[in-house]
Design a protein around this motif. Structure first.
Motif, PDB file in Angstrom:
ATOM      1  N   UNK A 183      35.074  36.923  49.794  1.00  0.00           N
ATOM      2  CA  UNK A 183      33.951  37.539  50.033  1.00  0.00           C
ATOM      3  C   UNK A 183      33.814  38.823  48.893  1.00  0.00           C
ATOM      4  N   UNK A 184      33.940  38.460  47.567  1.00  0.00           N
ATOM      5  CA  UNK A 184      33.734  40.392  47.012  1.00  0.00           C
ATOM      6  C   UNK A 184      32.843  38.909  46.000  1.00  0.00           C
ATOM      7  N   UNK A 185      31.908  40.066  45.290  1.00  0.00           N
ATOM      8  CA  UNK A 185      30.828  39.065  44.919  1.00  0.00           C
ATOM      9  C   UNK A 185      30.650  38.896  43.649  1.00  0.00           C
ATOM     10  N   UNK A 186      30.269  38.035  43.198  1.00  0.00           N
ATOM     11  CA  UNK A 186      30.647  38.370  41.433  1.00  0.00           C
ATOM     12  C   UNK A 186      29.986  39.625  40.943  1.00  0.00           C
ATOM     13  N   UNK A 187      29.222  39.496  40.720  1.00  0.00           N
ATOM     14  CA  UNK A 187      28.756  40.978  40.030  1.00  0.00           C
ATOM     15  C   UNK A 187      28.828  41.954  40.810  1.00  0.00           C
ATOM     16  N   UNK A 246      31.867  40.878  37.232  1.00  0.00           N
ATOM     17  CA  UNK A 246      32.122  42.351  37.953  1.00  0.00           C
ATOM     18  C   UNK A 246      33.109  42.633  36.781  1.00  0.00           C
ATOM     19  N   UNK A 247      33.643  42.541  35.720  1.00  0.00           N
ATOM     20  CA  UNK A 247      34.633  43.023  34.860  1.00  0.00           C
ATOM     21  C   UNK A 247      34.531  43.414  32.661  1.00  0.00           C
ATOM     22  N   UNK A 248      33.237  42.059  32.762  1.00  0.00           N
ATOM     23  CA  UNK A 248      32.353  42.672  31.367  1.00  0.00           C
ATOM     24  C   UNK A 248      31.240  43.366  31.637  1.00  0.00           C
TER      25      UNK A 248
END
Lengths: 180, 169, 403
Positions: free
Chosen positions: A145-149, B114-116
């Motif tokens: 449930x954590x969106x990728x971006x 999320x990481x980059x």
């Protein structure tokens, strides 16, 4: 030990402590409850006929539409006897698992990674901190449930991306901000 | 947020001191290779004997930002290492240039997550972008030559950022 | 930055101890590992390793791509020997699908895996000795690596991140001059390995810097989960190619070198011997390379050839059914753990499929993670200048460590 024999031995040895012990393609898969985890691992490591001295891998799977939500998957290997084992532990959200970092030293970092990316707590762990993400990060990124971006930048955009175009006459440049 | 006015692309300054300084600076590049990921392999190739960058004067990497003038950001910059990159950029003395090597450093590459950090130009100003995943050594050499052209043709301030600037016109 | 620093932990060393951060952007730490050291003079009293500076979200990206699109993320894991990662991932998915790649495809995968392994060992030895001071050895290794990369480029078009295997086979068959090109380079590679050997193995400086530095015993190494050359240097003969054979490694005759002391010198020697063994495997495989197709002959898995895609409706529909979103390869629900011998050790892929066209989970078991975890143990009590050879010998590859 051969896979058939290993599966039979494990089923007999741990009859009451495990949920099931089957053969899945080329691995023996043991499914157990989280309460018996430490006892099972201690026996798997110390019993000479199993001799699982090497802790190969630890990972977790997030089944979002299922209860219990998480599945902790351990892979063990015995160097002397050349056999492998996969152990799956179903967990509900928020349940803490006893750490096996006393038995294998590499479990320390692997459990930190699971805490960092999935949010599964390990009780008895000497140093349960984030390892791959930075400390200020909120949330556990590999959950489904954590969106990728969902970015949480440590530094806001400090510099316009195209300084040369800022003074172009008549052209309005809209700078999209970060997604925070 | 100030706009960088010291470098304008393609402009040619007639001042002969600028031309001499440009010539000297473009043939003595000391780069700081901020190497993180796969592009580092191509950086190692281009710095070695097959595709030599030593013949362009850029052969000696300086591993301290205080001693370097070109910051070459090679590979993916994650959110975790972005403050470190900004600190290194701030520690470099003028004149300094930044080369963004590879797709990940330029725009985040294939890692849109999320990481980059989606491109180092979100935190530091970049002079040359080299596309590629990883870029071929020939592309890196062309980028180096473009950087040299830029260095030659830009205005070189003698006292950039110091209080002596106002006294010496 | 200063407000953020006050929230972090601060080391409070004793009066004559110094806290030093051998920070992430350091040439000897390959750019992405931080060692927080507490020093007394030059001797390290305590150290903590921080990793994660190259975490790029491999698993999250693979969960968003189709089965064949995920291959590009796998070759950025261990980017020095990227074909081995491709092969490992494809073997895992092929086991889920329960298909067999034709023999020529298997042989080509073996040959290119071994070539990648030679390139990886060469890069590791080059970096290790360069950081210890041997600049010319590095340049010789890079020269040799260019020859290997010429072959890689001939086969798949790219030098570093290859994206070569596909599920069910390979991207394409190799060119007709493949055999001659490799055979021409093997003696030259042997000469370069020989030169390296003469420069470094019996060199007093390297012997003093590498011997008895960073030693691990067998029990400690197994406890930490070491695999690959670092484990074999301690004396444990574990090689995935021998113990859990995959591809066709059981047909070839090669030796597994084993060390005695598990220190940096033994790990260096492991890599030198393994390069020679890999060249032996390549020669044997080239002798036996059969003719035939390289991809499995299944319309649901392999893309049709371009003349039939552009020339016939069936070919076009086949291409459509394999490429478009929500079509494509759909392995039956299940899970698999496939281990291959990467250049650093056991590279494992744990893949779960729920019957869709995208993987539900793809976990990579990184071979250099245990070695980096053991860095704290290996460098405590040593001098600062020992960190460089120890870290160079474990061949930490950032893409794999942090994924």
């Amino acid at each position: 030990m051969e896979i058939q024999q290993l599966q039979e031995n494990l089923s007999e040895h741990f009859t009451d402590k495990i949920i099931s012990c089957i053969i899945d393609k080329d691995h023996v898969v043991l499914t157990a409850n989280v309460d018996n985890l430490y006892a099972i691992f201690l026996e798997l490591k110390s019993e000479l006929k199993y001799n699982f001295q090497m802790f190969m891998d630890l990972t977790a799977v997030d089944w979002l539409d299922r209860q219990p939500r998480f599945d902790l998957v351990y892979h063990l290997y015995s160097v002397e006897l050349n056999h492998r084992l996969r152990i799956k532990i179903p967990l509900i959200e928020g349940q803490a698992v006893s750490s096996v970092s006393g038995l294998w030293s590499i479990a320390d970092w692997m459990e930190r990674e699971i805490w960092d990316l999935y949010g599964i707590k390990f009780s008895g762990h000497p140093n349960l901190k984030r390892i791959l993400m930075y400390d200020e990060f909120k949330g556990h990124p590999l959950r489904k449930d954590f969106a990728y971006d969902q970015r949480q930048p440590l530094i806001q955009d400090a510099w316009p991306s195209r300084p040369f175009q800022v003074n172009v006459k008549g052209l309005k440049i809209h700078r999209p901000g970060n997604d925070v | 947020m100030e706009v960088n006015t010291r470098v304008l692309p393609g402009a040619v300054y007639g001042n002969s001191l600028d031309r001499v300084l440009g010539w000297a600076r473009k043939y003595s590049i000391f780069m700081y290779p901020f190497v993180t990921a796969c592009c580092g392999m191509e950086y190692m190739s281009v710095a070695s004997s097959h595709y030599d960058i030593d013949r362009f004067g850029a052969g000696l990497p300086r591993f301290s930002p205080r001693q370097a003038d070109v910051l070459m950001v090679v590979g993916t910059v994650s959110q975790k290492i972005a403050p470190v990159l900004k600190m290194i950029y701030d520690q470099m003395c003028e004149p300094k240039w930044v080369v963004s090597f590879g797709a990940c450093a330029s725009v985040g590459g294939p890692y849109d997550n999320y990481a980059t950090l989606q491109g180092i130009d979100r935190i530091i100003p970049v002079d040359i972008y080299i596309p590629g995943c990883p870029p071929r050594p020939e592309a890196i050499i062309e980028a180096l030559m473009k950087l040299q052209h830029k260095i030659q043709n830009q205005k070189h301030e003698l006292f950039a950022g110091s209080e002596l600037k106002n006294t010496f016109k | 930055m200063s407000e953020k620093n006050s929230k972090r932990e601060v080391f409070l060393p004793a009066a004559n101890h110094m806290a030093l951060a051998m920070g992430p952007s350091h040439p000897a730490t390959h750019g992405i590992v931080r060692f927080n050291l507490i020093l007394e003079g030059e001797r390290i009293i305590e150290s903590t390793t921080d990793i994660g500076y190259l975490h790029r979200g491999f698993e999250k990206m693979v969960e968003r791509s189709t089965w064949n699109q995920a291959i590009i993320y796998t070759d950025r894991l261990n980017y020095v020997s990227s074909m081995i990662n491709n092969v490992g991932y494809c073997l895992a998915v092929e086991k889920l699908l329960d298909i067999e790649v034709p023999t020529r495809g298997v042989y080509l995968r073996t040959i290119m895996s071994e070539l990648s392994r030679v390139a990886d060992h060469m890069t590791c030895v080059a970096a290790q000795v360069m950081e210890a001071g041997a600049m010319s050895a590095f340049l010789y290794c890079m020269k040799a690596r260019e020859w290997l990369w010429e072959i890689v480029e001939m086969v798949c078009g790219a030098r570093v991140t290859t994206n070569w295997t596909r599920i069910g086979g390979l991207m394409a068959d190799v060119t007709p001059d493949f055999n001659d090109a490799i055979r021409e380079r093997i003696p030259r590679l042997r000469e370069v390995i020989d030169e390296l050997d003469k420069l470094i193995t019996k060199n007093r400086i390297f012997y003093d810097r590498f011997r008895d530095v960073g030693s691990m015993t067998k029990e400690e190494a197994i406890d930490y989960g070491f695999t690959g050359p670092c484990l074999r240097a301690t004396g444990v003969p574990f090689d995935v190619r021998r113990d859990t054979p995959y591809l066709n490694y059981d047909e070839f005759d090669f030796e597994i070198p084993i060390g005695t002391q598990g220190d940096v010198y033994d790990r260096y020697l492991m890599r030198m011997f393994e390069m020679e063994q890999s060249l032996r495997i390549i020669e044997q495989a080239l002798d036996k390379l059969p003719e035939g197709p390289v991809c499995v002959d299944d319309k649901n898995i392999t893309l049709p050839d371009k003349p039939s895609v552009y020339g016939s409706i069936e070919g076009l529909m086949n291409q459509f059914k394999l490429i478009m979103d929500d079509h494509g390869i759909k392995p039956p629900p299940g899970e698999i753990y496939q281990a291959v011998e990467g250049a650093n050790g056991e590279l494992g892929f744990y893949i779960i499929s729920t019957g869709g066209d995208m993987p539900y989970k793809c976990r990579c078991r990184p071979p250099c993670f245990p070695m980096t975890a053991a860095m704290d143990k290996m460098i405590t009590g040593q001098l600062i200048s020992d960190i460089v050879p120890i870290f160079g010998s474990i061949n930490m590859i950032g893409g794999e460590l942090d994924r």
